[in-house]
Design a protein around this motif. Structure first.
Motif: not given
Length: 202
Positions: A26-27, A30-35
């Protein structure tokens, strides 16, 4: 090794939490998706920049050969540099200091690899350009390949060091962020550097 790693994280972050415990699916998502969404937009910008040089690329086939190889090689060098620095960071041996022997060794290795690869790429691009009736001479193609390639290699080193350190200081795992950031920036800047050098040489 674990105590050393814990102490390193506590010194940097000023907290007792172990970031290793936050490496969940999950972390990471959530970190990589917007990036990755933001970097996809940058890739579109890169394509638009490349399109502005279409006439030059068609006029000089050697440059047409150089563009994807230069960008791809810079991305590969960036991936190597970021992976090695991230590993050093997790082991507690990374320091943002030019006197750090590990950082210097990685920097020299990347620059040495770049000099070797871009020399070979320049020779191959000239040979292919000749087959395609290109008008650029051997020294012109080799100069464009080596100067733009080494400039890209320096950019790779600087961006890799700063992105690994910056990601960690902002609380992100460098394994998740650094390679996409550095490779995408190299895609855009690599095209600009290549054509800036070509405009001077030709």
């Amino acid at each position: 090794m674990s105590d050393r790693l814990d102490g390193f994280y506590e010194d940097l972050l000023g907290e007792d939490d172990d970031p290793l415990e936050e490496w969940s699916a999950r972390t990471i998502v959530t970190t990589m998706l917007p990036l990755l969404a933001a970097l996809s937009v940058l890739q579109m910008v890169s394509g638009s920049v490349l399109q502005t040089f279409e006439e030059t690329l068609l006029a000089y086939p050697s440059l047409l050969v150089l563009v994807p190889v230069q960008i791809g090689t810079a991305g590969n060098l960036a991936s190597i540099m970021c992976a090695r620095l991230s590993t050093q960071l997790h082991l507690g041996t990374f320091e943002l200091d030019p006197s750090n022997p590990d950082v210097r060794a990685n920097t020299l290795a990347i620059l040495g690899l770049a000099a070797t690869v871009f020399l070979a790429v320049g020779i191959a691009a000239w040979a292919i350009g000749r087959v395609l009736d290109g008008s650029l001479g051997f020294l012109e193609v080799l100069t464009i390949s080596m100067v733009s390639g080494m400039a890209l290699a320096v950019l790779v080193v600087v961006l890799s060091v700063l992105s690994v350190w910056g990601s960690f200081r902002l609380g992100y795992n460098p394994d998740d962020t650094t390679i996409p950031i550095v490779t995408n920036v190299c895609d855009i800047v690599g095209v600009l550097i290549l054509f800036a050098v070509a405009s001077v040489v030709i």
